[in-house]
Scaffold this motif. Sequence first.
Motif, PDB file in Angstrom:
ATOM      1  N   PHE A  12       0.323   3.482 -20.173  1.00 32.54           N
ATOM      2  CA  PHE A  12       1.480   2.902 -19.498  1.00 32.54           C
ATOM      3  C   PHE A  12       1.767   3.622 -18.191  1.00 32.54           C
ATOM      4  N   ARG A  13       1.782   4.953 -18.213  1.00 31.14           N
ATOM      5  CA  ARG A  13       2.061   5.717 -16.998  1.00 31.14           C
ATOM      6  C   ARG A  13       1.015   5.440 -15.923  1.00 31.14           C
ATOM      7  N   ASP A  14      -0.245   5.387 -16.317  1.00 32.31           N
ATOM      8  CA  ASP A  14      -1.319   5.152 -15.347  1.00 32.31           C
ATOM      9  C   ASP A  14      -1.182   3.777 -14.706  1.00 32.31           C
ATOM     10  N   ARG A  15      -0.971   2.739 -15.524  1.00 34.61           N
ATOM     11  CA  ARG A  15      -0.845   1.394 -14.997  1.00 34.61           C
ATOM     12  C   ARG A  15       0.398   1.255 -14.129  1.00 34.61           C
ATOM     13  N   PHE A  16       1.513   1.848 -14.568  1.00 35.61           N
ATOM     14  CA  PHE A  16       2.767   1.761 -13.813  1.00 35.61           C
ATOM     15  C   PHE A  16       2.615   2.424 -12.450  1.00 35.61           C
ATOM     16  N   LYS A  17       1.952   3.584 -12.415  1.00 38.43           N
ATOM     17  CA  LYS A  17       1.795   4.287 -11.148  1.00 38.43           C
ATOM     18  C   LYS A  17       0.872   3.533 -10.214  1.00 38.43           C
ATOM     19  N   ARG A  18      -0.192   2.916 -10.737  1.00 41.60           N
ATOM     20  CA  ARG A  18      -1.087   2.132  -9.887  1.00 41.60           C
ATOM     21  C   ARG A  18      -0.367   0.917  -9.312  1.00 41.60           C
ATOM     22  N   ARG A  77       4.201  -7.266 -17.531  1.00 40.64           N
ATOM     23  CA  ARG A  77       4.556  -6.063 -18.304  1.00 40.64           C
ATOM     24  C   ARG A  77       5.201  -5.001 -17.411  1.00 40.64           C
ATOM     25  N   ILE A  78       4.656  -4.815 -16.237  1.00 45.80           N
ATOM     26  CA  ILE A  78       5.228  -3.820 -15.331  1.00 45.80           C
ATOM     27  C   ILE A  78       6.611  -4.252 -14.869  1.00 45.80           C
ATOM     28  N   ARG A  79       6.807  -5.543 -14.581  1.00 49.19           N
ATOM     29  CA  ARG A  79       8.130  -6.028 -14.185  1.00 49.19           C
ATOM     30  C   ARG A  79       9.146  -5.818 -15.302  1.00 49.19           C
ATOM     31  N   ARG A  80       8.747  -6.112 -16.546  1.00 45.99           N
ATOM     32  CA  ARG A  80       9.655  -5.888 -17.668  1.00 45.99           C
ATOM     33  C   ARG A  80       9.951  -4.385 -17.830  1.00 45.99           C
ATOM     34  N   ALA A  81       8.937  -3.559 -17.642  1.00 46.38           N
ATOM     35  CA  ALA A  81       9.143  -2.118 -17.736  1.00 46.38           C
ATOM     36  C   ALA A  81      10.124  -1.635 -16.673  1.00 46.38           C
ATOM     37  N   GLN A  82      10.001  -2.154 -15.451  1.00 43.30           N
ATOM     38  CA  GLN A  82      10.950  -1.780 -14.396  1.00 43.30           C
ATOM     39  C   GLN A  82      12.373  -2.137 -14.804  1.00 43.30           C
ATOM     40  N   ASN A 128       0.814  -1.213   0.000  1.00 43.22           N
ATOM     41  CA  ASN A 128       0.000   0.000   0.000  1.00 43.22           C
ATOM     42  C   ASN A 128       0.849   1.265   0.000  1.00 43.22           C
ATOM     43  N   GLY A 129       2.136   1.111  -0.267  1.00 38.38           N
ATOM     44  CA  GLY A 129       3.021   2.259  -0.222  1.00 38.38           C
ATOM     45  C   GLY A 129       3.777   2.287   1.094  1.00 38.38           C
ATOM     46  N   GLN A 130       3.167   2.866   2.117  1.00 34.77           N
ATOM     47  CA  GLN A 130       3.811   2.929   3.432  1.00 34.77           C
ATOM     48  C   GLN A 130       3.594   1.649   4.240  1.00 34.77           C
ATOM     49  N   TYR A 148      10.412   6.457 -10.804  1.00 39.18           N
ATOM     50  CA  TYR A 148      11.019   5.155 -10.518  1.00 39.18           C
ATOM     51  C   TYR A 148      12.444   5.102 -11.052  1.00 39.18           C
ATOM     52  N   ARG A 149      12.619   5.548 -12.298  1.00 40.06           N
ATOM     53  CA  ARG A 149      13.964   5.527 -12.885  1.00 40.06           C
ATOM     54  C   ARG A 149      14.926   6.396 -12.091  1.00 40.06           C
ATOM     55  N   SER A 150      14.510   7.584 -11.716  1.00 41.03           N
ATOM     56  CA  SER A 150      15.410   8.487 -10.993  1.00 41.03           C
ATOM     57  C   SER A 150      15.712   7.967  -9.592  1.00 41.03           C
TER      58      SER A 150
END
Length: 328
Positions: free
Chosen positions: A292-298, A262-267, A148-150, A307-309
């Motif tokens: 892509f941005r929406d799904r990655f952020k969710r 897909r998200i794991r490959r994107a990471q 859940n983030g935190q 994430y990259r930075s």
Amino acid sequence: MHTVAVLALPRVVPFDLATPVEVFGRARLPGGGPGYRVLVCAEEPETDAGSFALRAPWGLAELGSADTVVVPGTDGPHPAPTPAVLAALRAAAARGTRIASICSGAFVLADAGLLDGLRATTHWAAAGRLAADHPAVTVDPDVLYVDNGQILTSAGAAAGLDLCLHMVRRDHGSAVAAEAARLSVVPLEREGGQAQFIPLDHDPAPGGAALEPLLGWLRQNLDRDLTLDGIAARAGVSTRTLIRRFREQTGTTPLQWLHVARIRRAQHLLETTPHPVERIGAQVGFGSATAFRDRFKRSTGMSPRTYRSTVRPRLRHPSEAPGRERSE
């Protein structure tokens, strides 16, 4: 250095206690330095762990200065956490400390009110009791862990490894997490959830690895426009049979599995290549950069650029101007 405080409560499960100590304690940064400082903390200097006595070097005060607090499971029946333990966890959460539980440690977080309004998990055998005792918590008994983030929770035993490796990946990227996984002799990612381990009233589909050829093909074709009908046709089965087999053998649905892959490959691409975000989105099968941005952020709680930075601050494509961050 990132400090991880592991809270040893009375009758702590030794496996659950050792998991964060080993995973975080052995994680090494690219230069060879330690990624974490690990502290085992307890309310009293000596704690009854059931089959042995545990002498913890640090107390509850260390929870206040830790970056991450991990609460391992305990072997029930056991007394409820003391007011001092609950107060220390609430105070840590109020300061923004990341707090995670392994197995029945979720009950401690729930007792502290930290799971109210959140999705959480615990060992499948205890999920019903967690839901009954804490109706404000949305209990998902099928997953290995919930981020859940935190606040994070995991299922039992080996799922604690999945959660700890996930946090290492969040903190330091795939390369560091993959090396930590190799030291633990476990895969960095396991498809599916604990649904695959729950006893069923019927026998699962013959051959527990029957889907592996299809999963391998999907991993190699993440850039394609894959549909449920198309995946079923590739497998030579009906969509209904495909969904049933995915549930039995991975604990999830075909499209949910595909989203995670897909998200794991994107990471991985964000960490290891200088490709623009738009190109990476296309490489992993998203029809538009916005989708892509929406799904990655969710999925990760942050934008692709953030994430990259975070994991590779020195890797930036010339076309990715910092001023575009707000658009994500």
